[in-house]
Design a protein around this motif. Structure first.
Motif, short mmCIF file in Angstrom:
data_model
loop_
_atom_site.label_atom_id
_atom_site.label_comp_id
_atom_site.label_asym_id
_atom_site.label_seq_id
_atom_site.Cartn_x
_atom_site.Cartn_y
_atom_site.Cartn_z
N ALA A 164 -40.73 40.88 -31.14
CA ALA A 164 -41.59 41.53 -32.13
C ALA A 164 -43.04 41.09 -32.00
N TRP A 165 -43.30 40.07 -31.20
CA TRP A 165 -44.68 39.59 -31.01
C TRP A 165 -45.42 40.56 -30.08
N SER A 166 -45.77 41.68 -30.58
CA SER A 166 -46.35 42.73 -29.74
C SER A 166 -47.78 42.42 -29.30
N ASN A 167 -48.43 41.44 -29.93
CA ASN A 167 -49.80 41.09 -29.57
C ASN A 167 -49.90 39.80 -28.75
N ILE A 168 -48.77 39.19 -28.44
CA ILE A 168 -48.80 37.90 -27.75
C ILE A 168 -49.44 38.04 -26.37
N ARG A 169 -50.37 37.11 -26.08
CA ARG A 169 -51.06 37.11 -24.78
C ARG A 169 -50.70 35.91 -23.93
N GLU A 170 -50.46 34.75 -24.57
CA GLU A 170 -50.19 33.54 -23.80
C GLU A 170 -49.06 32.75 -24.45
N ILE A 171 -48.06 32.39 -23.63
CA ILE A 171 -46.97 31.52 -24.06
C ILE A 171 -46.90 30.36 -23.08
N ALA A 172 -47.05 29.13 -23.61
CA ALA A 172 -46.91 27.92 -22.79
C ALA A 172 -45.88 27.04 -23.47
N ALA A 173 -44.67 27.00 -22.91
CA ALA A 173 -43.56 26.26 -23.51
C ALA A 173 -42.90 25.36 -22.48
N SER A 174 -43.65 24.90 -21.51
CA SER A 174 -43.11 24.10 -20.42
C SER A 174 -42.80 22.68 -20.85
N ASN A 175 -42.01 22.00 -20.00
CA ASN A 175 -41.68 20.60 -20.19
C ASN A 175 -41.05 20.36 -21.57
N ASN A 176 -40.03 21.15 -21.86
CA ASN A 176 -39.17 20.94 -23.01
C ASN A 176 -37.73 20.88 -22.51
N ARG A 177 -36.79 21.20 -23.34
CA ARG A 177 -35.38 21.18 -22.93
C ARG A 177 -34.68 22.47 -23.32
N PHE A 178 -35.39 23.56 -23.23
CA PHE A 178 -34.80 24.85 -23.57
C PHE A 178 -33.69 25.21 -22.58
N SER A 179 -32.66 25.83 -23.09
CA SER A 179 -31.51 26.22 -22.28
C SER A 179 -31.23 27.71 -22.50
N GLY A 180 -30.12 28.17 -21.95
CA GLY A 180 -29.80 29.58 -22.08
C GLY A 180 -30.58 30.41 -21.08
N THR A 181 -30.73 31.67 -21.37
CA THR A 181 -31.34 32.61 -20.43
C THR A 181 -32.69 33.11 -20.93
N LEU A 182 -33.39 33.77 -20.04
CA LEU A 182 -34.62 34.44 -20.42
C LEU A 182 -34.26 35.73 -21.14
N PRO A 183 -34.70 35.92 -22.38
CA PRO A 183 -34.28 37.12 -23.14
C PRO A 183 -34.80 38.41 -22.51
N ASP A 184 -33.89 39.33 -22.27
CA ASP A 184 -34.31 40.65 -21.78
C ASP A 184 -35.27 41.31 -22.76
N GLN A 185 -35.07 41.04 -24.05
CA GLN A 185 -35.86 41.69 -25.08
C GLN A 185 -37.35 41.37 -24.97
N TRP A 186 -37.67 40.24 -24.35
CA TRP A 186 -39.08 39.86 -24.25
C TRP A 186 -39.87 40.78 -23.32
N SER A 187 -39.20 41.66 -22.64
CA SER A 187 -39.91 42.63 -21.81
C SER A 187 -40.83 43.52 -22.67
#
Length: 427
Positions: free
Chosen positions: A144-167
């Motif tokens: 739903a973040w239709s205006n998002i320009r930059e995401i920096a979430a590196s060096n954490n411990r996220f698991s699972g998959t990359l959401p298709d919905q983020w396309s």
């Protein structure tokens, strides 16, 4: 002070804590205190600052947790609390920040998962949460973040998959999720990111093929996918990534031949293919990549002779082809590659002599030609011109093979791949 609208004392040497009494500044719209030596916890009382739009507290030493009560600051548009010592979880109550545009919490000690409730921040443009201890999966709801320009979430411990919905994040420009524990495949739908310039997913557990659909990312400049478990071939369709400057896919399980049509990637500066299972020859057509500064392809199964086109890479400073199955003589024409400082051709089956013309490579620091079938004769000109040689590379010829089959064991030290810049460049 109840009528103050703006308060800024950033980049001083202020010490102490945030006064709870400031909650009486009910008209305040901006508090800027970044770059000080402030400490202590964040006052719950600031929930009363109902007109606050900008709260900048980064580069201090705050501790404790993020107050859930701050969710009441519904007018907040910018919140920066990076480079501190905040711990605990991300409050779901911040979903009330529906006007938030710039949210930066990187370089803290945050734990827990990303609240799915934050999908309400539909005005969000900047989301920086790198270098924490966050876990869990990436919420599909953030599509739903239709205006998002930059995401920096590196060096954490996220698991699972990359959401298709983020396309659906069609305005995304920079996307960094390196050094996590992500798995699964690369979503083909991310080809919808038509304004993306950087995509960095290195050092995860991603697998599957490189999506041909990503050829639609025609603005992409930096693509870093190394140290995953990706398979398949280099998609020929990626010839359309004509803005690409850096492509790093080393340390995967890719195979197949190197596509000739990548000659069209004429803005390429760094190309790293090492540690895969590529076969065939280096296409002579790649001589068109005249902006190339570094080419790394060691530890593959590349064969054939050195293509003449490499002589066109006048900006080249590093070339590593060690531990392949290459043959033939060393080209005299490389004498024109005067920027070359790192050259590793060890453990192939090259024959002949070191070309005297290479004496013009006055920037040479790290040459390695061991375990080939080269003559022991070193052109005397090298000793006068290669004045920048590092000590461990004085014996750059090393041992030569007697059967031209090459060896893997006991190869003299070869330069390691230079670190690809992955700094998120966060302020």
């Amino acid at each position: 002070w109840s009528k103050i609208v703006y308060f800024g004392l950033h980049e001083n040497r202020l010490q102490g804590t945030l006064p709870p009494e400031w909650s009486s500044m009910v008209d305040i719209e901006a508090i800027l205190l970044e770059g000080n030596d402030l400490a202590g916890t964040l006052p719950v009382e600031y929930r009363e600052l109902s007109n606050l739009k900008v709260l900048s507290l980064y580069d201090n030493s705050f501790s404790g947790t993020l107050p859930a009560e701050w969710g009441a600051m519904a007018q907040l548009e910018t919140f920066s609390l990076s480079r501190s010592m905040i711990s605990g979880t991300l409050p779901a109550e911040y979903a009330n920040w529906t006007r938030m545009e710039d949210l930066r919490l990187f370089d803290n000690r945050l734990t827990g998962s990303l609240p799915a409730e934050w999908f309400t921040m539909t005005d969000l443009e900047i989301f920086f949460i790198a270098n924490n201890f966050l876990t869990g999966t990436l919420p599909p709801e953030y599509s739903a973040w239709s205006n998002i320009r930059e995401i920096a979430a590196s060096n954490n411990r996220f698991s699972g998959t990359l959401p298709d919905q983020w396309s659906a994040m069609s305005n995304l420009d920079r996307f960094q999720l390196y050094q996590n524990q992500l798995a699964g495949t690369l979503p083909p739908g991310y080809g919808n990111w038509k304004v993306i310039t950087e995509l960095t997913l290195l050092d995860n557990g991603l697998w599957g093929i490189l999506p041909p659909q990503w050829s639609e990312m025609t603005t992409l400049e930096l693509l870093h996918l190394y140290e995953n478990a990706l398979t398949g071939t280099l998609p020929g369709e990626w010839e359309g990534l004509t803005s690409l400057r850096q492509l790093t896919v080393h340390a995967n399980m890719l195979r197949g031949t190197l596509p000739k049509n990548y000659r069209l990637l004429r803005n390429m500066e760094v190309l790293s293919l090492s540690g895969n299972f590529f076969t065939g020859t280096i296409p002579d057509e790649w001589g068109d990549l005249t902006k190339l500064e570094a080419f790394f392809a060691p530890n593959n199964r590349i064969n054939g002779s050195i293509p003449s086109g490499i002589s066109n890479w006048n900006r080249l400073s590093a070339l590593m082809l060690q531990r392949n199955e290459m043959i033939g003589t060393l080209p005299s024409s490389w004498g024109r590659l005067t920027n070359l400082g790192v050259l590793d051709l060890a453990d192939n089956s090259f024959i002949g002599t070191l070309p005297p013309s290479w004496a013009s490579l006055t920037n040479m620091r790290q040459p390695s030609f061991s375990w080939n079938c080269l003559s022991d004769d070193v052109p005397p000109e090298y000793y006068d011109s290669w004045t920048q040689l590092e000590e461990e590379y004085y014996d750059f010829l090393g041992y030569q093979s007697t059967d031209c089959l090459g060896f893997v064991d006991d190869v003299p030290i070869s330069p390691q791949l230079p670190a690809i810049p992955t700094d998120p460049g966060l302020p």
